[in-house]
Scaffold this motif. Structure first.
Motif, PDB file in Angstrom:
ATOM      1  N   GLY A 114       0.812  -1.214   0.000  1.00  0.00           N
ATOM      2  CA  GLY A 114       0.000   0.000   0.000  1.00  0.00           C
ATOM      3  C   GLY A 114       0.844   1.262   0.000  1.00  0.00           C
ATOM      4  O   GLY A 114       0.544   2.225  -0.717  1.00  0.00           O
ATOM      5  N   LEU A 115       1.908   1.256   0.799  1.00  0.00           N
ATOM      6  CA  LEU A 115       2.824   2.403   0.796  1.00  0.00           C
ATOM      7  C   LEU A 115       3.438   2.602  -0.586  1.00  0.00           C
ATOM      8  O   LEU A 115       3.532   3.731  -1.085  1.00  0.00           O
ATOM      9  CB  LEU A 115       3.942   2.182   1.825  1.00  0.00           C
ATOM     10  N   ALA A 116       3.848   1.504  -1.200  1.00  0.00           N
ATOM     11  CA  ALA A 116       4.477   1.582  -2.518  1.00  0.00           C
ATOM     12  C   ALA A 116       3.491   2.111  -3.558  1.00  0.00           C
ATOM     13  O   ALA A 116       3.841   2.951  -4.397  1.00  0.00           O
ATOM     14  CB  ALA A 116       4.999   0.205  -2.929  1.00  0.00           C
ATOM     15  N   MET A 117       2.250   1.633  -3.502  1.00  0.00           N
ATOM     16  CA  MET A 117       1.253   2.100  -4.459  1.00  0.00           C
ATOM     17  C   MET A 117       0.925   3.571  -4.243  1.00  0.00           C
ATOM     18  O   MET A 117       0.724   4.322  -5.214  1.00  0.00           O
ATOM     19  CB  MET A 117      -0.025   1.274  -4.388  1.00  0.00           C
ATOM     20  N   ALA A 118       0.855   4.010  -3.001  1.00  0.00           N
ATOM     21  CA  ALA A 118       0.550   5.416  -2.719  1.00  0.00           C
ATOM     22  C   ALA A 118       1.572   6.331  -3.392  1.00  0.00           C
ATOM     23  O   ALA A 118       1.214   7.374  -3.965  1.00  0.00           O
ATOM     24  CB  ALA A 118       0.521   5.662  -1.216  1.00  0.00           C
ATOM     25  N   ALA A 119       2.837   5.939  -3.341  1.00  0.00           N
ATOM     26  CA  ALA A 119       3.880   6.741  -3.993  1.00  0.00           C
ATOM     27  C   ALA A 119       3.681   6.762  -5.500  1.00  0.00           C
ATOM     28  O   ALA A 119       3.887   7.794  -6.163  1.00  0.00           O
ATOM     29  CB  ALA A 119       5.261   6.187  -3.653  1.00  0.00           C
ATOM     30  N   ALA A 120       3.270   5.628  -6.062  1.00  0.00           N
ATOM     31  CA  ALA A 120       3.019   5.563  -7.501  1.00  0.00           C
ATOM     32  C   ALA A 120       1.852   6.460  -7.893  1.00  0.00           C
ATOM     33  O   ALA A 120       1.894   7.136  -8.930  1.00  0.00           O
ATOM     34  CB  ALA A 120       2.741   4.123  -7.929  1.00  0.00           C
ATOM     35  N   ILE A 121       0.817   6.476  -7.076  1.00  0.00           N
ATOM     36  CA  ILE A 121      -0.357   7.303  -7.344  1.00  0.00           C
ATOM     37  C   ILE A 121       0.029   8.777  -7.385  1.00  0.00           C
ATOM     38  O   ILE A 121      -0.314   9.506  -8.325  1.00  0.00           O
ATOM     39  CB  ILE A 121      -1.450   7.054  -6.290  1.00  0.00           C
ATOM     40  N   ILE A 122       0.755   9.221  -6.369  1.00  0.00           N
ATOM     41  CA  ILE A 122       1.158  10.627  -6.302  1.00  0.00           C
ATOM     42  C   ILE A 122       2.081  10.977  -7.472  1.00  0.00           C
ATOM     43  O   ILE A 122       1.931  12.018  -8.119  1.00  0.00           O
ATOM     44  CB  ILE A 122       1.840  10.925  -4.956  1.00  0.00           C
ATOM     45  N   SER A 123       3.021  10.098  -7.760  1.00  0.00           N
ATOM     46  CA  SER A 123       3.957  10.352  -8.857  1.00  0.00           C
ATOM     47  C   SER A 123       3.231  10.414 -10.194  1.00  0.00           C
ATOM     48  O   SER A 123       3.479  11.301 -11.008  1.00  0.00           O
ATOM     49  CB  SER A 123       5.026   9.255  -8.898  1.00  0.00           C
ATOM     50  N   ALA A 124       2.337   9.457 -10.428  1.00  0.00           N
ATOM     51  CA  ALA A 124       1.596   9.426 -11.687  1.00  0.00           C
ATOM     52  C   ALA A 124       0.751  10.681 -11.861  1.00  0.00           C
ATOM     53  O   ALA A 124       0.751  11.310 -12.927  1.00  0.00           O
ATOM     54  CB  ALA A 124       0.716   8.172 -11.752  1.00  0.00           C
ATOM     55  N   GLU A 125       0.045  11.072 -10.814  1.00  0.00           N
ATOM     56  CA  GLU A 125      -0.819  12.250 -10.910  1.00  0.00           C
ATOM     57  C   GLU A 125      -0.002  13.530 -11.082  1.00  0.00           C
ATOM     58  O   GLU A 125      -0.448  14.468 -11.748  1.00  0.00           O
ATOM     59  CB  GLU A 125      -1.730  12.328  -9.691  1.00  0.00           C
ATOM     60  N   SER A 126       1.198  13.556 -10.528  1.00  0.00           N
ATOM     61  CA  SER A 126       2.054  14.735 -10.697  1.00  0.00           C
ATOM     62  C   SER A 126       2.515  14.894 -12.142  1.00  0.00           C
ATOM     63  O   SER A 126       2.908  15.983 -12.561  1.00  0.00           O
ATOM     64  CB  SER A 126       3.278  14.645  -9.767  1.00  0.00           C
ATOM     65  N   LEU A 127       2.456  13.796 -12.906  1.00  0.00           N
ATOM     66  CA  LEU A 127       2.874  13.805 -14.306  1.00  0.00           C
ATOM     67  C   LEU A 127       1.681  13.928 -15.256  1.00  0.00           C
ATOM     68  O   LEU A 127       1.818  13.737 -16.472  1.00  0.00           O
ATOM     69  CB  LEU A 127       3.664  12.533 -14.622  1.00  0.00           C
ATOM     70  N   GLY A 128       0.512  14.226 -14.697  1.00  0.00           N
ATOM     71  CA  GLY A 128      -0.680  14.408 -15.521  1.00  0.00           C
ATOM     72  C   GLY A 128      -1.402  13.135 -15.883  1.00  0.00           C
ATOM     73  O   GLY A 128      -2.300  13.133 -16.736  1.00  0.00           O
ATOM     74  N   LEU A 129      -1.026  12.034 -15.255  1.00  0.00           N
ATOM     75  CA  LEU A 129      -1.686  10.751 -15.496  1.00  0.00           C
ATOM     76  C   LEU A 129      -2.845  10.565 -14.526  1.00  0.00           C
ATOM     77  O   LEU A 129      -2.887  11.166 -13.455  1.00  0.00           O
ATOM     78  CB  LEU A 129      -0.686   9.609 -15.345  1.00  0.00           C
ATOM     79  N   GLY A 130      -3.772   9.695 -14.903  1.00  0.00           N
ATOM     80  CA  GLY A 130      -4.881   9.338 -14.030  1.00  0.00           C
ATOM     81  C   GLY A 130      -4.751   7.894 -13.598  1.00  0.00           C
ATOM     82  O   GLY A 130      -4.158   7.067 -14.311  1.00  0.00           O
ATOM     83  N   ILE A 131      -5.313   7.569 -12.449  1.00  0.00           N
ATOM     84  CA  ILE A 131      -5.185   6.202 -11.924  1.00  0.00           C
ATOM     85  C   ILE A 131      -6.503   5.764 -11.276  1.00  0.00           C
ATOM     86  O   ILE A 131      -7.327   6.586 -10.890  1.00  0.00           O
ATOM     87  CB  ILE A 131      -4.062   6.101 -10.868  1.00  0.00           C
ATOM     88  N   VAL A 132      -6.649   4.456 -11.165  1.00  0.00           N
ATOM     89  CA  VAL A 132      -7.702   3.893 -10.313  1.00  0.00           C
ATOM     90  C   VAL A 132      -7.197   2.569  -9.747  1.00  0.00           C
ATOM     91  O   VAL A 132      -6.767   1.692 -10.486  1.00  0.00           O
ATOM     92  CB  VAL A 132      -9.041   3.712 -11.071  1.00  0.00           C
ATOM     93  N   PRO A 133      -7.195   2.418  -8.415  1.00  0.00           N
ATOM     94  CA  PRO A 133      -6.798   1.151  -7.803  1.00  0.00           C
ATOM     95  C   PRO A 133      -7.854   0.076  -8.071  1.00  0.00           C
ATOM     96  O   PRO A 133      -9.050   0.366  -8.112  1.00  0.00           O
ATOM     97  CB  PRO A 133      -6.718   1.478  -6.304  1.00  0.00           C
ATOM     98  N   ILE A 134      -7.404  -1.158  -8.224  1.00  0.00           N
ATOM     99  CA  ILE A 134      -8.299  -2.263  -8.554  1.00  0.00           C
ATOM    100  C   ILE A 134      -8.102  -3.406  -7.551  1.00  0.00           C
ATOM    101  O   ILE A 134      -7.163  -4.201  -7.661  1.00  0.00           O
ATOM    102  CB  ILE A 134      -8.044  -2.784  -9.990  1.00  0.00           C
ATOM    103  N   GLY A 135      -8.993  -3.482  -6.573  1.00  0.00           N
ATOM    104  CA  GLY A 135      -8.965  -4.604  -5.636  1.00  0.00           C
ATOM    105  C   GLY A 135      -9.464  -5.884  -6.262  1.00  0.00           C
ATOM    106  O   GLY A 135      -9.266  -6.978  -5.724  1.00  0.00           O
TER     107      GLY A 135
END
Length: 246
Positions: A114-135
């Motif tokens: 979860g910590l690792a994914m949170a960093a990916a989310i912030i990094s991706a959004e900072s680059l103009g990308l969109g994300i959605v987590p998939i459980g």
């Protein structure tokens, strides 16, 4: 408030992506942010499977319960609990790994993922990308484990669809801040009133986005949480040697 905090607080899930690829260099920078996050005892018991192949994404979308955005996203990341690497480290030193058999091990691996994914989310959004987590990667985990060729001691935790947004979706409101922040100890007083307030807010939000049939937060959440919605997790965890009996 600085730009980083503003970015985080402006988060919203994106389920509609442009037909535009993402450079490998960008994905690598996002994943380096993931890898830079702390992990318990520096065990680094998280790995990421990067999926670009359209056929594979289509299979995963189906296994996840028909989530089309998994297939539509140019890149799909799957974060896994990875005690195979630590198993090899134990073997190298003539020791036997036991942590993966415990509930503590499952908590450690899940939290670190979860910590690792949170960093990916912030990094991706900072680059103009969109994300959605998939459980939903845990809906049919046995088939996914075979598809990804995951060895023993490795288990899929959660997926992350990444792409360039077609549009900026509505920002979903959260429960009142006082239900999240507790000073010195947990406080139960006022929670029922706060939930009532939030249900009213969510009812309006759901109507605005055309999902009024879901009712409100408490109705939707309690309707799901009255049963184990991914019952294959426990037996397949045991097959991957996560016995959870310690």
């Amino acid at each position: 408030m600085n730009e980083t905090i503003q970015l985080i607080q402006n988060h919203r899930s994106i389920r509609s992506f442009l037909d535009k690829d993402i450079d490998n260099e960008i994905i690598d920078e996002i994943l380096k942010s993931s890898q830079a996050m702390p992990s318990s005892i520096n065990g680094q018991q998280t790995s990421v499977i990067v999926i670009r192949d359209k056929e594979t994404k289509a299979k995963i979308a189906h296994l996840a319960g028909g989530q089309q955005w998994v297939e539509d996203a140019p890149v799909f990341l799957i974060y896994v609990l990875d005690f195979y690497k630590t198993h090899l480290a134990a073997k190298k030193n003539g020791l036997t790994q036991v942590i993966h058999e415990s509930v503590e091990g499952t908590m450690v691996g899940t939290f670190d993922s979860g910590l690792a994914m949170a960093a990916a989310i912030i990094s991706a959004e900072s680059l103009g990308l969109g994300i959605v987590p998939i459980g939903g990667v845990r809906k049919n985990p046995g088939e996914l484990i075979k598809l990804l060729n995951l060895p023993e001691y490795v288990y899929p935790a959660v997926g992350l669809a990444v792409g360039y947004p077609k549009d900026n979706s509505h920002k979903k409101p959260r429960l009142p801040f006082e239900t999240f922040k507790h000073e010195e100890s947990y406080h139960t007083e006022g929670l029922e009133k706060a939930i009532e307030q939030y249900d009213t807010e969510m009812k309006g939000y759901l109507k605005e986005i055309g999902r009024e049939q879901e009712g409100n937060w408490s109705k939707l959440t309690s309707g799901i949480y009255q049963y184990v919605y991914y019952p294959e997790v426990y037996p397949t965890m045991k097959e991957q040697k996560f016995s959870n009996d310690k």
